[in-house]
Design a protein around this motif. Structure first.
Motif, mmCIF file in Angstrom:
data_model
loop_
_atom_site.group_PDB
_atom_site.id
_atom_site.type_symbol
_atom_site.label_atom_id
_atom_site.label_comp_id
_atom_site.label_asym_id
_atom_site.label_seq_id
_atom_site.Cartn_x
_atom_site.Cartn_y
_atom_site.Cartn_z
ATOM 1 N N ILE A 67 -14.304 10.253 3.494
ATOM 2 C CA ILE A 67 -13.166 9.737 3.580
ATOM 3 C C ILE A 67 -12.526 10.524 5.126
ATOM 4 O O ILE A 67 -11.558 9.853 5.496
ATOM 5 C CB ILE A 67 -12.194 9.628 2.795
ATOM 6 N N GLY A 68 -12.963 11.516 5.408
ATOM 7 C CA GLY A 68 -12.553 12.191 6.632
ATOM 8 C C GLY A 68 -13.563 12.810 7.536
ATOM 9 O O GLY A 68 -14.656 12.481 7.732
ATOM 10 N N GLY A 69 -13.067 13.828 8.120
ATOM 11 C CA GLY A 69 -14.183 14.606 9.129
ATOM 12 C C GLY A 69 -14.789 13.542 10.097
ATOM 13 O O GLY A 69 -13.989 12.619 10.638
ATOM 14 N N THR A 70 -16.108 13.646 10.355
ATOM 15 C CA THR A 70 -16.603 12.592 11.188
ATOM 16 C C THR A 70 -16.961 11.430 10.601
ATOM 17 O O THR A 70 -17.528 10.291 11.383
ATOM 18 C CB THR A 70 -17.965 13.243 11.677
ATOM 19 N N HIS A 71 -16.779 11.110 9.275
ATOM 20 C CA HIS A 71 -16.920 9.722 8.871
ATOM 21 C C HIS A 71 -15.787 8.849 9.479
ATOM 22 O O HIS A 71 -14.597 9.355 9.711
ATOM 23 C CB HIS A 71 -16.600 9.851 7.324
ATOM 24 N N PRO A 72 -16.034 7.576 9.534
ATOM 25 C CA PRO A 72 -15.005 6.584 10.110
ATOM 26 C C PRO A 72 -13.680 6.686 9.282
ATOM 27 O O PRO A 72 -13.912 6.815 7.877
ATOM 28 C CB PRO A 72 -15.584 5.270 10.013
ATOM 29 N N TRP A 73 -12.613 6.930 9.859
ATOM 30 C CA TRP A 73 -11.375 6.971 9.072
ATOM 31 C C TRP A 73 -10.823 5.643 8.804
ATOM 32 O O TRP A 73 -10.180 4.798 9.469
ATOM 33 C CB TRP A 73 -10.231 7.883 9.972
ATOM 34 N N ILE A 74 -11.317 5.050 7.643
ATOM 35 C CA ILE A 74 -10.948 3.839 7.334
ATOM 36 C C ILE A 74 -9.916 3.987 5.933
ATOM 37 O O ILE A 74 -10.141 4.797 5.066
ATOM 38 C CB ILE A 74 -12.017 3.215 6.535
ATOM 39 N N PRO A 75 -8.599 3.598 6.158
ATOM 40 C CA PRO A 75 -7.669 3.625 5.037
ATOM 41 C C PRO A 75 -7.847 2.966 3.710
ATOM 42 O O PRO A 75 -8.431 2.229 3.826
ATOM 43 C CB PRO A 75 -6.625 3.093 5.944
ATOM 44 N N PRO A 76 -7.298 3.658 2.875
ATOM 45 C CA PRO A 76 -7.572 3.027 1.442
ATOM 46 C C PRO A 76 -6.770 1.855 1.144
ATOM 47 O O PRO A 76 -5.673 1.875 1.903
ATOM 48 C CB PRO A 76 -7.203 4.374 0.583
ATOM 49 N N ALA A 77 -7.120 1.262 0.142
ATOM 50 C CA ALA A 77 -6.268 0.019 -0.086
ATOM 51 C C ALA A 77 -5.231 0.596 -0.910
ATOM 52 O O ALA A 77 -5.148 1.389 -1.889
ATOM 53 C CB ALA A 77 -7.155 -1.053 -1.172
ATOM 54 N N ILE A 78 -3.886 0.083 -0.897
ATOM 55 C CA ILE A 78 -2.703 0.548 -1.406
ATOM 56 C C ILE A 78 -2.055 -0.577 -2.427
ATOM 57 O O ILE A 78 -1.600 -1.634 -1.914
ATOM 58 C CB ILE A 78 -1.546 1.116 -0.518
ATOM 59 N N THR A 79 -1.827 -0.493 -3.458
ATOM 60 C CA THR A 79 -1.614 -1.647 -4.681
ATOM 61 C C THR A 79 -0.412 -0.905 -5.530
ATOM 62 O O THR A 79 -0.530 0.128 -5.981
ATOM 63 C CB THR A 79 -2.748 -2.221 -5.212
ATOM 64 N N PHE A 80 0.455 -1.930 -6.044
ATOM 65 C CA PHE A 80 1.293 -1.360 -7.060
ATOM 66 C C PHE A 80 1.817 -2.785 -7.464
ATOM 67 O O PHE A 80 2.278 -3.592 -6.702
ATOM 68 C CB PHE A 80 2.318 -0.595 -6.703
ATOM 69 N N PRO A 81 1.902 -3.075 -8.979
ATOM 70 C CA PRO A 81 2.657 -4.185 -9.546
ATOM 71 C C PRO A 81 4.005 -4.112 -9.403
ATOM 72 O O PRO A 81 4.675 -3.254 -9.726
ATOM 73 C CB PRO A 81 2.032 -3.951 -11.078
ATOM 74 N N MET A 82 4.517 -5.215 -8.717
ATOM 75 C CA MET A 82 6.037 -5.304 -8.260
ATOM 76 C C MET A 82 6.460 -6.396 -8.862
ATOM 77 O O MET A 82 5.847 -7.697 -8.951
ATOM 78 C CB MET A 82 6.086 -5.573 -6.781
ATOM 79 N N ASP A 83 7.901 -6.499 -9.550
ATOM 80 C CA ASP A 83 8.831 -7.579 -9.948
ATOM 81 C C ASP A 83 9.517 -7.768 -9.247
ATOM 82 O O ASP A 83 10.515 -8.683 -9.369
ATOM 83 C CB ASP A 83 9.259 -7.203 -11.446
ATOM 84 N N ASP A 84 9.758 -7.281 -7.950
ATOM 85 C CA ASP A 84 11.020 -7.194 -6.991
ATOM 86 C C ASP A 84 11.121 -8.853 -6.443
ATOM 87 O O ASP A 84 9.942 -9.373 -6.241
ATOM 88 C CB ASP A 84 10.761 -6.234 -5.837
ATOM 89 N N ALA A 85 12.093 -9.083 -5.835
ATOM 90 C CA ALA A 85 12.115 -10.192 -4.843
ATOM 91 C C ALA A 85 11.283 -10.080 -3.791
ATOM 92 O O ALA A 85 11.169 -9.111 -3.264
ATOM 93 C CB ALA A 85 13.752 -10.438 -4.554
ATOM 94 N N PRO A 86 10.946 -11.398 -3.301
ATOM 95 C CA PRO A 86 10.046 -11.504 -2.238
ATOM 96 C C PRO A 86 10.457 -10.614 -0.797
ATOM 97 O O PRO A 86 9.571 -10.268 -0.156
ATOM 98 C CB PRO A 86 9.602 -12.820 -1.948
ATOM 99 N N GLY A 87 11.815 -10.610 -0.813
ATOM 100 C CA GLY A 87 12.266 -9.794 0.412
ATOM 101 C C GLY A 87 12.119 -8.464 0.535
ATOM 102 O O GLY A 87 12.503 -7.824 1.328
#
Length: 216
Positions: A67-87
């Protein structure tokens, strides 16, 4: 080896952050703790790794060579279940609390010397994240405040923390772009949170990355 919480891993002299807590920016003495650990439920952080699961799981090990060093720096997927309003909008912060550890030290063996002289290091900051983005894990349409730098401890292992904050209101923040990969050290996280009124922690997670040579 995984740990649900690291009470000794306190980035600064902060107090009183829990899942869903509001930071006391209006108090005369701002004391904030960013507990490097896992909320319940934890923030979803997932790398694409060929050799083993890249899902961050409360202190599991991910190798620098993947995930680092000389390996391509490709960010991870970030998820979380949300019940908030779309805004509703959110900001992600990803950092290393231990940098330039004396004597080529490695966490956790470095003990009280772990912090080092360049801590903390800013590895990724993304703002104006929409609810829909947290469902897919793709933050490419959000505001990249500080470009992703893959975790690359020069020796041994370091812990890395990821925090998701809810922004105040529904108007997008006009963030100042921060440098990366240079200029990421000795980052004033407290000043950043205060400047942009990032008061509510939604979720957090963490992993350990060990220094490894590139895969052949």
């Amino acid at each position: 080896k995984s740990y649900a919480m690291l009470p000794l891993l306190m980035l600064m002299s902060f107090t009183g952050i829990l899942h869903g807590a509001r930071l006391p920016f209006n108090s005369s003495e701002l004391k904030l703790k960013l507990p490097v650990g896992c909320s319940d439920p934890p923030l979803g952080v997932s790398y694409q790794i060929k050799y083993y699961s890249g899902i961050v799981n409360c202190g599991n090990l991910l190798l620098e060579s993947d995930i680092g060093g000389t390996h391509p720096w490709i960010p991870p997927a970030i998820t979380f279940p949300m019940d908030d309003a779309p805004g509703s909008l959110y900001t992600l912060i990803y950092f290393d609390p231990y940098v330039n550890v004396p004597k080529n030290g490695s966490w956790p063996d470095c003990g009280t010397e772990c912090t080092g002289t360049k801590a903390p290091a800013r590895h990724w900051v993304v703002g104006n994240i929409e609810v829909a983005m947290l469902k897919t894990g793709n933050l490419s349409a959000a505001t990249t405040v500080s470009a992703f730098k893959g975790p690359s401890p020069p020796f041994g292992s370091h812990p890395y923390a990821q925090f998701l904050f809810k922004q105040s209101g529904t108007k997008k923040i006009d963030f100042t772009r921060l440098p990366s990969p240079t200029g990421i050290y000795n980052w004033d996280i407290l000043g950043f949170l205060s400047q942009y009124r990032l008061e509510d922690i939604v979720a957090y997670n963490w992993h350990v990355t060990q220094h490894t040579e590139p895969r052949q």
